[in-house]
Design an enzyme around this catalytic site. Structure first.
Site, PDB file in Angstrom:
ATOM      1  N   TYR A  23      -1.744 -12.497  -3.481  1.00 31.59           N
ATOM      2  CA  TYR A  23      -1.190 -12.690  -4.827  1.00 31.59           C
ATOM      3  C   TYR A  23      -1.538 -14.042  -5.467  1.00 31.59           C
ATOM      4  O   TYR A  23      -1.140 -14.304  -6.590  1.00 31.59           O
ATOM      5  CB  TYR A  23       0.337 -12.532  -4.780  1.00 31.59           C
ATOM      6  CG  TYR A  23       0.780 -11.161  -4.314  1.00 31.59           C
ATOM      7  CD1 TYR A  23       0.502 -10.035  -5.078  1.00 31.59           C
ATOM      8  CD2 TYR A  23       1.464 -10.996  -3.101  1.00 31.59           C
ATOM      9  CE1 TYR A  23       0.892  -8.772  -4.661  1.00 31.59           C
ATOM     10  CE2 TYR A  23       1.862  -9.730  -2.668  1.00 31.59           C
ATOM     11  CZ  TYR A  23       1.573  -8.628  -3.454  1.00 31.59           C
ATOM     12  OH  TYR A  23       1.960  -7.385  -3.036  1.00 31.59           O
ATOM     13  N   HIS A 100      -0.100  -4.611 -12.140  1.00 35.44           N
ATOM     14  CA  HIS A 100      -0.041  -5.112 -10.765  1.00 35.44           C
ATOM     15  C   HIS A 100      -1.061  -6.223 -10.638  1.00 35.44           C
ATOM     16  O   HIS A 100      -2.185  -6.104 -11.143  1.00 35.44           O
ATOM     17  CB  HIS A 100      -0.361  -4.000  -9.761  1.00 35.44           C
ATOM     18  CG  HIS A 100       0.670  -2.913  -9.764  1.00 35.44           C
ATOM     19  ND1 HIS A 100       1.879  -3.048  -9.127  1.00 35.44           N
ATOM     20  CD2 HIS A 100       0.684  -1.705 -10.366  1.00 35.44           C
ATOM     21  CE1 HIS A 100       2.597  -1.944  -9.328  1.00 35.44           C
ATOM     22  NE2 HIS A 100       1.898  -1.116 -10.083  1.00 35.44           N
TER      23      HIS A 100
HETATM   24  C1  DQA Z   1       2.558  -5.596  -6.788  1.00 39.90           C
HETATM   25  C2  DQA Z   1       2.029  -4.532  -5.834  1.00 39.90           C
HETATM   26  C3  DQA Z   1       3.171  -3.859  -5.083  1.00 39.90           C
HETATM   27  O1  DQA Z   1       2.656  -2.897  -4.175  1.00 39.90           O
HETATM   28  C4  DQA Z   1       3.980  -4.865  -4.314  1.00 39.90           C
HETATM   29  O2  DQA Z   1       5.090  -4.249  -3.682  1.00 39.90           O
HETATM   30  C5  DQA Z   1       4.412  -6.006  -5.156  1.00 39.90           C
HETATM   31  C6  DQA Z   1       3.442  -6.600  -6.077  1.00 39.90           C
HETATM   32  C7  DQA Z   1       1.411  -6.371  -7.493  1.00 39.90           C
HETATM   33  O3  DQA Z   1       1.684  -7.019  -8.486  1.00 39.90           O
HETATM   34  O4  DQA Z   1       0.272  -6.335  -7.013  1.00 39.90           O
HETATM   35  O5  DQA Z   1       5.525  -6.507  -5.032  1.00 39.90           O
HETATM   36  O6  DQA Z   1       3.321  -4.966  -7.801  1.00 39.90           O
END
Ligand code: DQA
Length: 141
Positions: A23, A100
């Site tokens: 992330y 996402h």
């Molecule tokens: C997310 C992807 C999801 O699978 C994960 O549970 C998240 C972050 C993303 O921003 O890539 O919490 O939403």
């Protein structure tokens, strides 16, 4: 000037500390400031984050009687599980875009089910913080 609501689900308050290899190292606040700078003079952004499913449902319901041009939502893990958030999104009459940071289809199989996205007009996945910006930008004109 357009007005957007941006909802973030569970664990997104831990961005920067949480799995930085997936992330990145920026916090949600950093991402919010960067995005706001990009849309300055064109849009106002209301940011909301909660780890609690019911609070997210209530915030979406509240948006029904407020004036937003679109809703941008990163439901976090609830994207893969939440019928309640899906149903709340269906109530809205404005465009809803799910975002996402990560490319969920390159990750674990349980992330390939996107329940809430079925109630959205578009999905942006895998562009990091740009996922938010691209989603907002698409609704500016
Ligand atoms: C997310 C992807 C999801 O699978 C994960 O549970 C998240 C972050 C993303 O921003 O890539 O919490 O939403």
């Amino acid at each position: 000037m357009k007005n957007f609501l941006i909802i973030n689900g569970p664990n997104l308050n831990m961005l920067g500390k949480r799995e930085p290899e997936v992330y990145g190292t920026e916090s949600l606040d950093d991402i919010a400031k960067w995005t706001e700078e990009k849309v300055k003079g064109k849009a106002t952004l209301q940011w909301f984050q909660s780890n609690i499913e019911g609070e997210i449902v209530s915030r979406i319901q509240q948006a029904h009687s407020e004036k937003y041009d679109a809703l941008i939502i990163n439901p976090g893990g609830f994207a893969h599980t939440s019928v309640a958030i899906h149903d709340a999104l269906k109530i809205l009459k404005i465009p809803v875009i799910e975002v996402h940071l990560s490319q969920v289809y390159r990750r674990e199989e349980f992330r390939h089910t996107l329940l809430t996205a079925k109630a959205c007009s578009a999905i942006m996945s895998g562009l990091g913080k740009q996922s938010y910006y691209v989603a907002i930008h698409s609704q500016l004109h």
